[in-house]
Design an enzyme around this catalytic site. Structure first.
Site, mmCIF file in Angstrom:
data_model
loop_
_atom_site.group_PDB
_atom_site.id
_atom_site.type_symbol
_atom_site.label_atom_id
_atom_site.label_comp_id
_atom_site.label_asym_id
_atom_site.label_seq_id
_atom_site.Cartn_x
_atom_site.Cartn_y
_atom_site.Cartn_z
ATOM 1 N N GLN A 1 -105.090 7.533 68.842
ATOM 2 C CA GLN A 1 -106.507 7.268 68.570
ATOM 3 C C GLN A 1 -107.270 8.339 67.793
ATOM 4 O O GLN A 1 -108.044 8.019 66.884
ATOM 5 C CB GLN A 1 -107.237 7.010 69.902
ATOM 6 C CG GLN A 1 -108.669 6.603 69.711
ATOM 7 C CD GLN A 1 -109.440 6.339 71.001
ATOM 8 O OE1 GLN A 1 -110.650 6.245 70.985
ATOM 9 N NE2 GLN A 1 -108.776 6.206 72.109
ATOM 10 N N SER A 2 -107.068 9.614 68.166
ATOM 11 C CA SER A 2 -107.962 10.637 67.597
ATOM 12 C C SER A 2 -107.816 10.728 66.073
ATOM 13 O O SER A 2 -108.803 10.638 65.335
ATOM 14 C CB SER A 2 -107.678 11.997 68.235
ATOM 15 O OG SER A 2 -106.363 12.416 67.918
ATOM 16 N N LEU B 1 -91.294 5.842 56.666
ATOM 17 C CA LEU B 1 -90.561 7.005 56.163
ATOM 18 C C LEU B 1 -90.056 7.822 57.347
ATOM 19 O O LEU B 1 -90.827 8.162 58.246
ATOM 20 C CB LEU B 1 -91.528 7.866 55.331
ATOM 21 C CG LEU B 1 -90.933 8.967 54.489
ATOM 22 C CD1 LEU B 1 -89.994 8.409 53.427
ATOM 23 C CD2 LEU B 1 -92.052 9.760 53.806
ATOM 24 N N PHE C 1 -99.901 15.127 65.749
ATOM 25 C CA PHE C 1 -98.695 15.171 66.573
ATOM 26 C C PHE C 1 -98.842 16.254 67.631
ATOM 27 O O PHE C 1 -99.752 17.085 67.578
ATOM 28 C CB PHE C 1 -97.470 15.498 65.707
ATOM 29 C CG PHE C 1 -97.071 14.371 64.802
ATOM 30 C CD1 PHE C 1 -96.878 13.093 65.304
ATOM 31 C CD2 PHE C 1 -96.888 14.594 63.446
ATOM 32 C CE1 PHE C 1 -96.503 12.053 64.469
ATOM 33 C CE2 PHE C 1 -96.520 13.559 62.605
ATOM 34 C CZ PHE C 1 -96.338 12.281 63.114
ATOM 35 N N GLU D 1 -106.912 11.526 76.006
ATOM 36 C CA GLU D 1 -108.362 11.438 76.227
ATOM 37 C C GLU D 1 -108.859 12.077 77.538
ATOM 38 O O GLU D 1 -109.690 12.976 77.528
ATOM 39 C CB GLU D 1 -108.766 9.954 76.193
ATOM 40 C CG GLU D 1 -110.213 9.668 76.555
ATOM 41 C CD GLU D 1 -111.199 10.240 75.553
ATOM 42 O OE1 GLU D 1 -110.972 10.113 74.348
ATOM 43 O OE2 GLU D 1 -112.217 10.809 75.990
ATOM 44 N N ASP E 1 -110.988 11.648 72.123
ATOM 45 C CA ASP E 1 -110.203 11.103 71.005
ATOM 46 C C ASP E 1 -111.091 10.784 69.803
ATOM 47 O O ASP E 1 -111.007 11.413 68.756
ATOM 48 C CB ASP E 1 -109.497 9.812 71.440
ATOM 49 C CG ASP E 1 -108.217 10.105 72.203
ATOM 50 O OD1 ASP E 1 -107.712 11.226 72.094
ATOM 51 O OD2 ASP E 1 -107.727 9.207 72.889
ATOM 52 N N GLY F 1 -132.775 15.086 80.018
ATOM 53 C CA GLY F 1 -133.744 15.681 79.098
ATOM 54 C C GLY F 1 -135.000 16.238 79.740
ATOM 55 O O GLY F 1 -135.948 16.585 79.047
ATOM 56 N N GLY F 2 -135.026 16.320 81.064
ATOM 57 C CA GLY F 2 -136.215 16.864 81.706
ATOM 58 C C GLY F 2 -137.264 15.812 82.038
ATOM 59 O O GLY F 2 -138.266 16.096 82.687
ATOM 60 N N GLN F 3 -137.073 14.585 81.581
ATOM 61 C CA GLN F 3 -137.968 13.484 81.943
ATOM 62 C C GLN F 3 -137.220 12.637 82.965
ATOM 63 O O GLN F 3 -136.133 12.144 82.655
ATOM 64 C CB GLN F 3 -138.301 12.615 80.727
ATOM 65 C CG GLN F 3 -138.956 13.354 79.577
ATOM 66 C CD GLN F 3 -140.388 13.770 79.876
ATOM 67 O OE1 GLN F 3 -140.991 13.338 80.864
ATOM 68 N NE2 GLN F 3 -140.945 14.621 79.042
#
Ligand SMILES: CC(C)(COP(=O)(O)OP(=O)(O)OC[C@H]1O[C@@H](n2cnc3c(N)ncnc32)[C@H](O)[C@@H]1OP(=O)(O)O)[C@@H](O)C(=O)NCCC(=O)NCCS
Length: 414
Positions: free
Chosen positions: A17-18, A72, A97, A139, A168, A246-248
């Site tokens: 995936q990554s 290949l 890899f 992951e 990932d 976020g402080g809220q």
């Protein structure tokens, strides 16, 4: 209209995936991505989590759009010769890899530079240099070692991983930025360079605010965390359930239908400026005159009660009705959208964020398109290649004759 990365050739040695996330993004921007796969099997994800027998899985198809596939064997002598020609032919080489795999094939960074000094060589690994540099990583390992799991979960519960693939796909995005930055630099320097992204680093970067909080802890309790003021803080940043970072103050509350629908919830934030209107709409105008409730400081120790009262109101409405009522009042909120709802959302289809693609073997399927929109280089999502679909065409482009291709095939190198 030319694509932003048209003319850039990418030698794509990525799998799972990554890495594929990164090269898919570059392909959407117009790069020619040549995916090198082992003859016979290819990227292991072609066969993983298959929903239809003998057909490339969604795991593979959804991460490999707009690419060409060449088979290949890069460990065979002829395969290495062909691979060397591909390195000469391309601008960028990308791989993810296990550590040392390309070196073991004989393609060290030094060797790659000898073959093509303009090459940008980009890698994803689990860890950067240090005690774990040789480890294989997936992951959830990255989420656990990058600070996400220790800061995610219920207050007194286990560490939790998140469904978002921050290790990932998150690292793949970092790699793509590294590559285009190195290409930009190459325009001036004439030389390629090495780009390396560690998944641990990528996750930690996304947990930056938690590292902020780790340092704040030394100067007193973290007042926006639900542990304050009734609970206790330890030596490290704690898990904070669904509290707003976020402080809220924010939390997830139930909506109408929650008994049978696991996604009938909404996230609401009781931002101070919008609180008077919010209190009125839920029938708590009384809070506004009462010093026990009227200020953020007074409410802080009683946030659980605040959200209980809000929930009594949200449970009488669907999550979409709540959204419709609260948004004009400037109350930040967001319904919990299921994957089904996202797949069916017309506005996401209209912007190309969710796309239907046709595949010769599996038929039509949905995918997530390019989340980055360029005004002059819009993405067109094309299906993933079949294994080795472009082998002949690519080998001919790098100068092999039909006889040479046939010979390489006969000896199993392609
Ligand atoms: C993802 C990961 C754990 C998978 O491990 P794996 O399935 O054992 O696969 P590897 O990467 O070790 O590669 C397997 C072998 O196939 C070989 N191989 C791959 N493509 C080949 C090809 N076209 N021809 C010949 N050999 C090939 C590799 O050289 C390697 O051989 P080696 O072990 O003898 O050196 C590992 O690749 C990894 O840690 N990658 C870095 C971190 C990462 O990206 N993780 C997230 C993945 S989403």
């Amino acid at each position: 209209m030319t694509k932003a990365l048209e003319g850039v050739r990418i030698l794509d040695m990525t799998h799972v995936q990554s890495g594929p996330t990164c090269t898919q993004l570059l392909a959407w921007f117009g790069a020619d991505v040549i995916k090198v796969e082992r003859p016979g099997t290819g990227d292991a994800t072609r066969g993983q989590l298959r929903d239809i027998p003998d057909v490339d899985s969604l795991y593979f198809t959804m991460l490999n759009h707009n690419k060409r596939s060449v088979t290949l064997n890069t460990k065979a002598d002829t395969g290495k010769e062909i691979f060397t020609k591909l390195i000469e032919h391309c601008d960028v080489m990308v791989e993810n890899f296990a550590p040392g795999a390309l070196d073991r094939m004989g393609f060290t960074w030094e060797r790659i530079q000898e073959i093509n000094p303009r090459m940008v060589y980009a890698s994803v690994k689990g860890f950067g240099p240090g005690p774990y540099e040789d480890c294989k990583v997936y992951e959830n390992v990255a989420q656990c070692t990058g600070g996400s799991a220790s800061t995610t979960g219920e207050l007194d519960g286990f560490p939790m991983v998140t469904g978002a693939q921050i290790g990932d796909t998150g690292t793949g995005l970092n790699l793509a930025l590294g590559i285009v930055t190195a290409l930009f630099h190459r325009e001036r320097s004439g030389r390629g360079q090495r780009v390396t992204c560690a998944m641990q680093d990528g996750v930690l970067n996304l947990c930056r605010v938690k590292m902020r909080d780790q340092q704040r802890i030394a100067h007193g309790p973290l007042k926006e965390y639900p542990q304050y003021p009734n609970g206790e803080f330890g030596v490290a940043v704690p898990r904070a359930g669904n509290a707003s970072g976020g402080g809220q103050p924010g939390w997830i509350v139930k909506c109408k239908g929650w008994e049978s629908d696991p996604d009938a919830y909404i996230y609401v934030i009781t931002q101070a400026a919008a609180f008077p209107a919010f209190a009125k709409v839920i029938g708590h105008e009384d809070w506004l005159e009462d010093p026990e409730w009227s200020t953020p400081e007074a409410r802080l120790p009683k946030l659980e009660q605040v959200f209980d009262e809000i929930e009594k109101w949200t449970m009488t409405k669907t999550k979409f009705e709540v959204m419709e009522i609260l948004n004009p009042l400037n109350v930040p909120c967001g319904p919990i959208l299921s994957m089904k709802e996202l797949a069916e959302e017309p506005s996401l289809r209209a912007t190309g964020t969710v796309v239907e693609v046709d595949h010769p073997e599996r038929g039509k399927y949905l995918t997530v398109g390019n989340p980055i929109k360029l005004s002059d280089s819009p993405s067109e999502v094309k299906r993933s290649p079949l294994l080795g679909e472009h082998t002949d065409e690519i080998l001919s482009e790098i100068g092999l004759s039909a006889d040479e291709v046939a010979a390489a095939k006969a000896e199993g190198a392609v």
